[in-house]
Design a protein around this motif. Structure first.
Motif, short mmCIF file in Angstrom:
data_model
loop_
_atom_site.label_atom_id
_atom_site.label_comp_id
_atom_site.label_asym_id
_atom_site.label_seq_id
_atom_site.Cartn_x
_atom_site.Cartn_y
_atom_site.Cartn_z
N TYR A 110 0.25 5.06 1.44
CA TYR A 110 -0.74 5.74 2.28
C TYR A 110 -0.28 7.16 2.54
O TYR A 110 0.92 7.47 2.53
N HIS B 12 0.85 -1.19 0.00
CA HIS B 12 0.00 0.00 0.00
C HIS B 12 0.88 1.24 0.00
O HIS B 12 1.95 1.24 0.61
N GLU C 289 -5.28 6.35 0.42
CA GLU C 289 -4.63 5.04 0.37
C GLU C 289 -4.67 4.52 -1.06
O GLU C 289 -5.66 4.68 -1.76
N TRP D 231 -2.89 12.63 13.53
CA TRP D 231 -2.75 12.01 12.20
C TRP D 231 -3.96 11.14 11.89
O TRP D 231 -4.42 10.36 12.72
N SER D 232 -4.44 11.28 10.66
CA SER D 232 -5.53 10.41 10.19
C SER D 232 -5.23 10.00 8.75
O SER D 232 -4.52 10.71 8.03
N LEU D 233 -5.78 8.87 8.37
CA LEU D 233 -5.56 8.37 7.01
C LEU D 233 -6.30 9.28 6.03
O LEU D 233 -7.52 9.40 6.08
N LEU E 88 -0.89 -2.37 6.09
CA LEU E 88 -1.32 -1.00 6.41
C LEU E 88 -1.83 -0.88 7.84
O LEU E 88 -1.48 0.05 8.55
N GLN E 89 -2.65 -1.80 8.30
CA GLN E 89 -3.22 -1.71 9.65
C GLN E 89 -2.11 -1.70 10.70
O GLN E 89 -2.15 -0.91 11.64
N LEU F 199 -0.22 1.68 10.51
CA LEU F 199 -0.99 2.77 11.11
C LEU F 199 -0.94 2.68 12.64
O LEU F 199 -0.83 3.69 13.32
N LEU G 17 -1.03 10.21 5.32
CA LEU G 17 -1.64 10.65 6.57
C LEU G 17 -1.68 12.18 6.57
O LEU G 17 -0.85 12.82 5.93
#
Length: 94
Positions: free
Chosen positions: A5, A3, A51, A46-48, A23-24, A27, A7
């Motif tokens: 990503y 992935h 992706e 921080w937030s996604l 990814l999980q 994060l 943030l």
């Protein structure tokens, strides 16, 4: 599958671009500040933001490098808003 990503920190008004295989887990590493000297350890907001899933590892690393080289929040926002940009990027690095 890998992935890419992105943030976003509302407090810092900054983006962080990364790539990974899980990814999980990645994060969770960011949230728990597993790497205290990492850029994301500077803030808790921080937030996604975006992706790109299901990539080959080398493809993900190349796309990550490309996005970082653009050095542009506008480019990141456009990437999230215009799917044709994403498709061209995936094709370029396939």
């Amino acid at each position: 599958m890998a992935h890419v990503y992105i943030l976003y920190s509302e407090n810092l008004n900054k983006y962080y671009i990364g790539s990974c295989l899980n990814l999980q887990e990645r994060l969770e590493n960011h949230k728990s500040k597993k790497f205290p000297n990492c850029f994301t350890s500077k803030d808790n907001s921080w937030s996604l933001f975006f992706e790109i899933p299901n990539l080959e590892y080398k493809q993900a690393r190349n796309i990550e490098r490309h996005i970082k080289s653009m050095k542009s929040s506008r480019y990141i926002k456009n990437l999230a808003n215009y799917s044709e940009m994403l498709e061209k990027l995936k094709a370029k690095y396939s």
